[in-house]
Design a protein around this motif. Sequence first.
Motif, PDB file in Angstrom:
ATOM      1  N   GLY A 128      -4.962  -1.081   9.327  1.00  0.00           N
ATOM      2  CA  GLY A 128      -5.352  -1.395   7.952  1.00  0.00           C
ATOM      3  C   GLY A 128      -4.259  -2.126   7.206  1.00  0.00           C
ATOM      4  N   ARG A 129      -4.308  -2.048   5.895  1.00  0.00           N
ATOM      5  CA  ARG A 129      -3.345  -2.744   5.045  1.00  0.00           C
ATOM      6  C   ARG A 129      -2.121  -1.858   4.883  1.00  0.00           C
ATOM      7  N   MET A 130      -1.037  -2.253   5.516  1.00  0.00           N
ATOM      8  CA  MET A 130       0.147  -1.408   5.546  1.00  0.00           C
ATOM      9  C   MET A 130       0.699  -1.120   4.150  1.00  0.00           C
ATOM     10  N   GLU A 131       0.476  -2.076   3.229  1.00  0.00           N
ATOM     11  CA  GLU A 131       1.026  -1.872   1.890  1.00  0.00           C
ATOM     12  C   GLU A 131       0.380  -0.689   1.169  1.00  0.00           C
ATOM     13  N   ASP A 132      -0.792  -0.241   1.645  1.00  0.00           N
ATOM     14  CA  ASP A 132      -1.414   0.933   1.042  1.00  0.00           C
ATOM     15  C   ASP A 132      -0.542   2.180   1.212  1.00  0.00           C
ATOM     16  N   PHE A 133       0.365   2.120   2.191  1.00  0.00           N
ATOM     17  CA  PHE A 133       1.196   3.283   2.484  1.00  0.00           C
ATOM     18  C   PHE A 133       2.612   3.133   1.922  1.00  0.00           C
ATOM     19  N   TYR A 134       2.816   2.030   1.216  1.00  0.00           N
ATOM     20  CA  TYR A 134       4.146   1.690   0.737  1.00  0.00           C
ATOM     21  C   TYR A 134       4.691   2.741  -0.229  1.00  0.00           C
ATOM     22  N   GLU A 135       3.822   3.329  -1.017  1.00  0.00           N
ATOM     23  CA  GLU A 135       4.266   4.248  -2.053  1.00  0.00           C
ATOM     24  C   GLU A 135       4.287   5.700  -1.587  1.00  0.00           C
ATOM     25  N   THR A 136       3.950   5.936  -0.328  1.00  0.00           N
ATOM     26  CA  THR A 136       3.805   7.332   0.092  1.00  0.00           C
ATOM     27  C   THR A 136       5.141   7.966   0.441  1.00  0.00           C
ATOM     28  N   SER A 137       5.537   7.945   1.709  1.00  0.00           N
ATOM     29  CA  SER A 137       6.718   8.697   2.110  1.00  0.00           C
ATOM     30  C   SER A 137       7.317   8.105   3.366  1.00  0.00           C
ATOM     31  N   PRO A 138       8.510   8.609   3.760  1.00  0.00           N
ATOM     32  CA  PRO A 138       9.093   8.140   5.024  1.00  0.00           C
ATOM     33  C   PRO A 138       8.233   8.461   6.239  1.00  0.00           C
ATOM     34  N   ALA A 139       7.199   9.267   6.069  1.00  0.00           N
ATOM     35  CA  ALA A 139       6.301   9.561   7.182  1.00  0.00           C
ATOM     36  C   ALA A 139       5.609   8.306   7.706  1.00  0.00           C
ATOM     37  N   ASP A 140       5.585   7.243   6.905  1.00  0.00           N
ATOM     38  CA  ASP A 140       5.000   5.991   7.375  1.00  0.00           C
ATOM     39  C   ASP A 140       5.697   5.502   8.639  1.00  0.00           C
ATOM     40  N   ALA A 141       7.015   5.692   8.716  1.00  0.00           N
ATOM     41  CA  ALA A 141       7.760   5.281   9.897  1.00  0.00           C
ATOM     42  C   ALA A 141       7.243   6.010  11.129  1.00  0.00           C
ATOM     43  N   ASN A 142       6.941   7.277  10.997  1.00  0.00           N
ATOM     44  CA  ASN A 142       6.403   8.049  12.121  1.00  0.00           C
ATOM     45  C   ASN A 142       5.028   7.522  12.518  1.00  0.00           C
ATOM     46  N   ARG A 143       4.275   7.082  11.536  1.00  0.00           N
ATOM     47  CA  ARG A 143       2.951   6.536  11.808  1.00  0.00           C
ATOM     48  C   ARG A 143       3.061   5.261  12.636  1.00  0.00           C
ATOM     49  N   PHE A 144       3.992   4.384  12.273  1.00  0.00           N
ATOM     50  CA  PHE A 144       4.222   3.180  13.058  1.00  0.00           C
ATOM     51  C   PHE A 144       4.674   3.523  14.467  1.00  0.00           C
ATOM     52  N   ALA A 145       5.543   4.506  14.583  1.00  0.00           N
ATOM     53  CA  ALA A 145       6.028   4.920  15.897  1.00  0.00           C
ATOM     54  C   ALA A 145       4.883   5.411  16.773  1.00  0.00           C
ATOM     55  N   ALA A 146       3.973   6.185  16.183  1.00  0.00           N
ATOM     56  CA  ALA A 146       2.836   6.707  16.941  1.00  0.00           C
ATOM     57  C   ALA A 146       1.935   5.576  17.424  1.00  0.00           C
ATOM     58  N   LEU A 147       1.700   4.576  16.567  1.00  0.00           N
ATOM     59  CA  LEU A 147       0.891   3.428  16.963  1.00  0.00           C
ATOM     60  C   LEU A 147       1.573   2.644  18.077  1.00  0.00           C
ATOM     61  N   ALA A 148       2.893   2.544  18.010  1.00  0.00           N
ATOM     62  CA  ALA A 148       3.639   1.825  19.043  1.00  0.00           C
ATOM     63  C   ALA A 148       3.521   2.529  20.390  1.00  0.00           C
ATOM     64  N   VAL A 149       3.660   3.831  20.389  1.00  0.00           N
ATOM     65  CA  VAL A 149       3.538   4.604  21.627  1.00  0.00           C
ATOM     66  C   VAL A 149       2.130   4.455  22.203  1.00  0.00           C
ATOM     67  N   GLN A 150       1.135   4.480  21.331  1.00  0.00           N
ATOM     68  CA  GLN A 150      -0.245   4.326  21.782  1.00  0.00           C
ATOM     69  C   GLN A 150      -0.451   2.975  22.475  1.00  0.00           C
ATOM     70  N   ALA A 151       0.120   1.918  21.913  1.00  0.00           N
ATOM     71  CA  ALA A 151      -0.007   0.596  22.526  1.00  0.00           C
ATOM     72  C   ALA A 151       0.619   0.569  23.921  1.00  0.00           C
ATOM     73  N   VAL A 152       1.775   1.178  24.067  1.00  0.00           N
ATOM     74  CA  VAL A 152       2.440   1.222  25.366  1.00  0.00           C
ATOM     75  C   VAL A 152       1.619   2.041  26.359  1.00  0.00           C
ATOM     76  N   GLU A 153       1.021   3.129  25.901  1.00  0.00           N
ATOM     77  CA  GLU A 153       0.180   3.947  26.774  1.00  0.00           C
ATOM     78  C   GLU A 153      -1.057   3.179  27.241  1.00  0.00           C
ATOM     79  N   GLN A 154      -1.484   2.190  26.447  1.00  0.00           N
ATOM     80  CA  GLN A 154      -2.623   1.359  26.832  1.00  0.00           C
ATOM     81  C   GLN A 154      -2.224   0.235  27.788  1.00  0.00           C
ATOM     82  N   GLY A 155      -0.946   0.162  28.124  1.00  0.00           N
ATOM     83  CA  GLY A 155      -0.480  -0.796  29.115  1.00  0.00           C
ATOM     84  C   GLY A 155       0.246  -1.998  28.564  1.00  0.00           C
ATOM     85  N   PHE A 156       0.343  -2.138  27.247  1.00  0.00           N
ATOM     86  CA  PHE A 156       0.998  -3.303  26.666  1.00  0.00           C
ATOM     87  C   PHE A 156       2.519  -3.174  26.757  1.00  0.00           C
TER      88      PHE A 156
END
Length: 392
Positions: A128-156
Motif C-alpha cells: 500500500g501507500r507507505m506514507e500512511d504509516f509515516y506517523e505511526t511508530s518504529p514498528a514500521d521498520a519491522n513491517r518492512f523487514a517482514a515483507l523483505a523476508v517474505q520476498a526471499v522466501e518466495q525465491g527472489f
Amino acid sequence: MKITRIETYVCHARMRNWIFVKVLTDQPGLWGWGEATLEWHTKAVVGAIEDLSQLLIGEDPRRIEHLWQMMYRQHFWHGNGIVRGTAISGIDIALWDIAGKIHGVPCHELWGGRVRDYVRLYCHLGGGRMEDFYETSPADANRFAALAVQAVEQGFTAFKSMAVPETMSLEGLQPVKYAEACVRAMRDAVGDQIDIMVDCHARPSPRMGLLFAKALEPYNLYFFEEPCWPETMDDIAMIQRAVKTPIASGERLVGVYAFREMLEKRAVSVIQPDITHCGGLTEARRITALAEAYRVSVAPHNPQGPISTAASLELGFATSSYIICESVHQDVPWRNEVVNEGFSLQEDGRLIFPNKRPGLGIEINEEEVKKHPFQTEILQRTFYKDGSVGDW
C-alpha cells in the motif's frame, strides 16, 4: 499481407486496467498481441489506438519500422506524449509478435539471438501507500523487514520497496531517519546476499532526494530509483555524482530523445524504459542501444500486465546491458488464467528461461478477460500536512 483490424481489450486488474491490443491480419490465424496499459488514462489510450488504427488498416504488418514512423510522425503531432506514446507502444509490440509468428521464432531471435541463458526477476514489496504509516511508530521498520523476508522466501534474490515517505520540498530530520530505519531493518533481515532497491517515486525535491540518497548510502542499495522529478535532469545527475549508490530513472520518459538527454548528462547508472510507454519494442531497442554506448545498465519498468512482461523479457534476452526485470506476481489471483505463456520459471532465484514459442510466446484468453471488465481506477490524491498538493 495486410492489417485488417486493431482491437482493444480492457481488463480490470485491481490497481489498473490492463489494455491489451490485438492486431489482426488477412492471413487466417495470424494476429499479434500488445499492451498499452496506462493507469487513470484508460479511455484516452483506447481512443488514441482507435485514432492510430486509421493509419494502419490495409498496411503490411511486416513493415514495422515504416509503420512506427507513420504512427509517430503523421497526424502532425509527434508521439512524444504519454497517451500517444502508450498507444504506439501497444500496437508496435503486437506487430513484433506477428513478425515472430511469421518467421516461427521468438522475438529475441529476430534481434540477433539470445545473449544470456536467463533473466533475473525482482519483486516490489508493495504494502500500500507507505506514507500512511509515516506517523505511526518504529514498528514500521519491522513491517518492512517482514515483507523483505517474505520476498526471499518466495525465491527472489532482489526486491524493491518504497521506504522513502512523502515529503515537502524541505523537511527536517524525521523522514530521513524514518527511511534509514526501514532500509536498515530490511538489510539486517536479509543480509548482504540479497539486492535491495528503494523507489522514491520522484516524490522528493532534489535537495530532499540528495538527503535520502546520502542517508541510505551505507546500505549498499542495488539502485536508488527516481530521487526527484525526471523534469529536473540536472538534479538527478547531481545526486548521481554525490553518492556511490547507482541511481535509476526513466519510467516516465517517452522516446529516445528524452533518454538521450539523460545519458548525455550522465544522470543515471540504470535506465528504466517502460516498453508500454516509451514507444514499444522498436523504440526500446533504440534506447537500449544508446545506453550501451554510454555503458549504462537497463532494468525496464514493468508493473503492468502479462504482455508487458513478455515484451520486457524478450528484450532482455537480446540486450547485453539488461540486468534485471521487474516482476508482478501477486496483483490479482487470476493473472495466470488470462494468459498462456511460453516462458519457464525457476522458483529458486526467480529466474526466467527463454521463450521457445514464436513471437512473444503468449496468448490471451479473451473469455477470461471479459470476466473483468473496465472499472474506473481509484483516484489517487496526495496532500501534505498543510493541505498543499503532493506527488503520489
